[in-house]
Design an enzyme around this catalytic site. Structure first.
Site, PDB file in Angstrom:
ATOM      1  N   CYS A  88      78.447 -12.006  -4.453  1.00 38.05           N
ATOM      2  CA  CYS A  88      78.431 -12.560  -3.092  1.00 38.05           C
ATOM      3  C   CYS A  88      77.510 -13.760  -3.108  1.00 38.05           C
ATOM      4  CB  CYS A  88      78.027 -11.500  -2.068  1.00 38.05           C
ATOM      5  SG  CYS A  88      76.437 -10.701  -2.379  1.00 38.05           S
ATOM      6  N   ARG A 136      75.836  -7.759  -0.581  1.00 37.42           N
ATOM      7  CA  ARG A 136      77.206  -7.333  -0.275  1.00 37.42           C
ATOM      8  C   ARG A 136      77.945  -6.904  -1.542  1.00 37.42           C
ATOM      9  NH1 ARG A 136      79.163 -12.480   3.120  1.00 37.42           N
ATOM     10  NH2 ARG A 136      77.817 -13.455   1.558  1.00 37.42           N
TER      11      ARG A 136
END
Length: 312
Positions: free
Chosen positions: A266, A271
């Site tokens: 990410c 994430r």
């Protein structure tokens, strides 16, 4: 303490179902009730967050200690700290390779970041509280105030460190992965980040993405803490079949070849760590996180960049 065994909403759709726990299960464990898939004695509970010790002291899950992600990653790229620093942090927190560690966060992406690094290190029993602190509070479970008690350190991790270096890729390894037919680099970013309309972060200047990466989705545009493509509205994990369909539609795992390597990234790792952890729960083979992510890739002018929005 009761003799009641809590049948605690473990997920039949997950291969590693013990590793995703519910607030009801954790509350029963803390209360001393007998629970299904109970951890061995000496288990540890950590709230993971970034500069959130003040909020932790105002209210936290009973028995939790606080783990600041600034001890796990470092500026300017927010990559993980050195292996030696990570090892010393775990030893200081009393974490042995066979310690059961249960993690949660006010932002559960912080807990996922910690979970990935503990798995990389070789902690055998890492569990994540599904939905994190918000779902704990929504369930009406008790909290306590004050600082966490001091951890009793351990002198030895008890196993090779790190036990799973394959769970982490650097930039050179990502360049090599992109040259391998069948292997997949997965962008866990919003559509506007993936297409190059925005960088997504105030401290990342570059806009665009890595050529050859496939879009694994993340959450709402403009919110790098959103993982709504993977989570229900309450922050709990969507069904594995739904996530699997989403990936297959993007060509991730579509070949059915279990030798295929899948690397998630990410902006800086949070994430991607959640996508990794969900894939690990599902027993997705040969998975890793590109630790540097877009932050590191975009800072090196030698790395190619694609701005997909220019072709739209």
């Amino acid at each position: 303490m009761s003799d009641h065994v809590v049948v605690s909403d473990f997920r039949p759709d997950l291969v590693r179902w013990r590793q995703l726990v519910t607030p009801a299960w954790l509350a029963a464990l803390i209360a001393g009730d007998a629970v299904d898939a109970a951890p061995p004695p000496g288990w540890r509970l950590f709230e993971a967050g970034c500069a959130g010790a003040g909020l932790f002291e105002q209210a936290h899950i009973p028995g939790a200690a606080y783990l600041d992600t600034r001890q796990l990653e470092q500026e300017p790229l927010w990559n993980k700290v050195s292996d030696e620093a990570l090892l010393q942090l775990l030893l200081a927190r009393g974490v042995h390779h066979d310690t059961c560690v249960i993690l949660y966060g006010r932002n559960n992406l912080a807990a996922a970041r910690a979970a990935h690094l503990l798995l990389y290190a070789g902690v055998r029993d890492v569990r994540l509280l599904d939905g994190g602190y918000p779902l704990w509070r929504a369930g009406g479970h008790a909290c306590e105030q004050g600082p966490a008690p001091a951890s009793a350190p351990t002198a030895d991790f008890g196993a090779a460190f790190p036990a799973h270096p394959e769970y982490m890729l650097d930039t050179a390894q990502v360049r090599a992965l992109l040259q391998q037919p069948g292997d997949v680099l997965v962008s866990i970013r919003t559509w506007n980040e993936f297409t190059g309309r925005v960088s997504g972060y105030s401290y990342i200047d570059g806009k665009g993405d890595i050529p050859g990466a496939r879009w694994g989705r993340a959450g709402a545009d403009g919110d790098v803490n959103s993982m709504s493509a993977y989570q229900r509205a309450d922050g709990s994990m969507k069904q594995a079949a739904e996530i699997r369909r989403q990936w297959l539609s993007a060509g991730i795992g579509a070949s059915g070849d279990r030798r295929q390597r899948t690397a998630f990234y990410c902006g800086t790792g949070w994430r991607a760590s959640l996508a990794f952890f969900y894939a690990w729960l599902m027993d997705w083979p040969h998975i890793s996180v590109y630790d540097g992510g877009w932050c590191e890739w975009s800072r090196d002018p030698a790395n190619p960049v694609v701005r997909r929005c220019d072709a739209m």
